[in-house]
Motif scaffolding. Sequence first.
Motif, PDB file in Angstrom:
ATOM      1  N   LEU A  15       0.825  -1.211   0.000  1.00 61.41           N
ATOM      2  CA  LEU A  15       0.000   0.000   0.000  1.00 61.41           C
ATOM      3  C   LEU A  15       0.859   1.261   0.000  1.00 61.41           C
ATOM      4  O   LEU A  15       0.536   2.239  -0.678  1.00 61.41           O
ATOM      5  N   LEU A  16       1.946   1.240   0.746  1.00 60.03           N
ATOM      6  CA  LEU A  16       2.850   2.388   0.759  1.00 60.03           C
ATOM      7  C   LEU A  16       3.487   2.589  -0.615  1.00 60.03           C
ATOM      8  O   LEU A  16       3.659   3.721  -1.066  1.00 60.03           O
ATOM      9  N   GLU A  17       3.824   1.511  -1.274  1.00 62.27           N
ATOM     10  CA  GLU A  17       4.389   1.610  -2.628  1.00 62.27           C
ATOM     11  C   GLU A  17       3.378   2.255  -3.577  1.00 62.27           C
ATOM     12  O   GLU A  17       3.731   3.102  -4.392  1.00 62.27           O
ATOM     13  N   MET A  18       2.112   1.876  -3.439  1.00 63.27           N
ATOM     14  CA  MET A  18       1.073   2.470  -4.270  1.00 63.27           C
ATOM     15  C   MET A  18       0.915   3.958  -3.964  1.00 63.27           C
ATOM     16  O   MET A  18       0.753   4.774  -4.880  1.00 63.27           O
ATOM     17  N   ALA A  19       0.983   4.316  -2.688  1.00 65.31           N
ATOM     18  CA  ALA A  19       0.878   5.724  -2.299  1.00 65.31           C
ATOM     19  C   ALA A  19       2.055   6.521  -2.857  1.00 65.31           C
ATOM     20  O   ALA A  19       1.883   7.657  -3.312  1.00 65.31           O
ATOM     21  N   ARG A  26       1.595  12.940  -9.274  1.00 70.74           N
ATOM     22  CA  ARG A  26       0.962  14.256  -9.165  1.00 70.74           C
ATOM     23  C   ARG A  26       1.781  15.290  -9.922  1.00 70.74           C
ATOM     24  O   ARG A  26       2.999  15.150 -10.075  1.00 70.74           O
ATOM     25  N   PRO A  27       1.139  16.346 -10.390  1.00 71.38           N
ATOM     26  CA  PRO A  27       1.874  17.405 -11.106  1.00 71.38           C
ATOM     27  C   PRO A  27       2.996  18.029 -10.265  1.00 71.38           C
ATOM     28  O   PRO A  27       4.041  18.375 -10.795  1.00 71.38           O
ATOM     29  N   ALA A  28       2.777  18.141  -8.957  1.00 72.10           N
ATOM     30  CA  ALA A  28       3.808  18.714  -8.076  1.00 72.10           C
ATOM     31  C   ALA A  28       3.898  17.853  -6.812  1.00 72.10           C
ATOM     32  O   ALA A  28       3.293  18.174  -5.784  1.00 72.10           O
ATOM     33  N   ILE A  33       5.933  14.455   1.896  1.00 69.27           N
ATOM     34  CA  ILE A  33       5.075  13.264   1.862  1.00 69.27           C
ATOM     35  C   ILE A  33       5.869  12.077   1.322  1.00 69.27           C
ATOM     36  O   ILE A  33       5.823  10.978   1.878  1.00 69.27           O
ATOM     37  N   LEU A  34       6.607  12.306   0.242  1.00 67.64           N
ATOM     38  CA  LEU A  34       7.419  11.226  -0.326  1.00 67.64           C
ATOM     39  C   LEU A  34       8.423  10.704   0.692  1.00 67.64           C
ATOM     40  O   LEU A  34       8.581   9.485   0.848  1.00 67.64           O
ATOM     41  N   ALA A  35       9.090  11.597   1.390  1.00 68.25           N
ATOM     42  CA  ALA A  35      10.083  11.188   2.385  1.00 68.25           C
ATOM     43  C   ALA A  35       9.437  10.383   3.511  1.00 68.25           C
ATOM     44  O   ALA A  35       9.983   9.366   3.956  1.00 68.25           O
ATOM     45  N   GLY A  36       8.272  10.813   3.962  1.00 69.31           N
ATOM     46  CA  GLY A  36       7.573  10.092   5.021  1.00 69.31           C
ATOM     47  C   GLY A  36       7.151   8.701   4.593  1.00 69.31           C
ATOM     48  O   GLY A  36       7.299   7.732   5.344  1.00 69.31           O
ATOM     49  N   LEU A  37       6.634   8.594   3.372  1.00 67.58           N
ATOM     50  CA  LEU A  37       6.223   7.286   2.859  1.00 67.58           C
ATOM     51  C   LEU A  37       7.428   6.359   2.707  1.00 67.58           C
ATOM     52  O   LEU A  37       7.367   5.174   3.068  1.00 67.58           O
TER      53      LEU A  37
END
Length: 60
Positions: A15-19, A26-28, A33-37
Motif C-alpha cells: 500500500l505504501l508503494e502504491m501511495a 501528481r503534477p507537483a 510526503i514522499l520522504a515520510g512514505l
Amino acid sequence: MSVVLARRLRGFHTLLEMALRDERARPAPDDRILAGLKKKKLAIKDQLTRFDGRRTSASH
C-alpha cells in the motif's frame, strides 16, 4: 513476529508503494510526503528482514 503479522506488514508495504507511485504521479509531488512514505516503507522492510532472518536461523 507471527506469520500473520508478517503478511500484514507485506500488505502495508504494498500500500505504501502504491501511495508513493500516486504521489510521484501528481503534477507537483510533495517531497515531505514522499520522504515520510519512504521512511515508513523502509521501517517495514527492516522488520520483515529481521523476521525472515529469525525464521531462517530457527529452521536450521
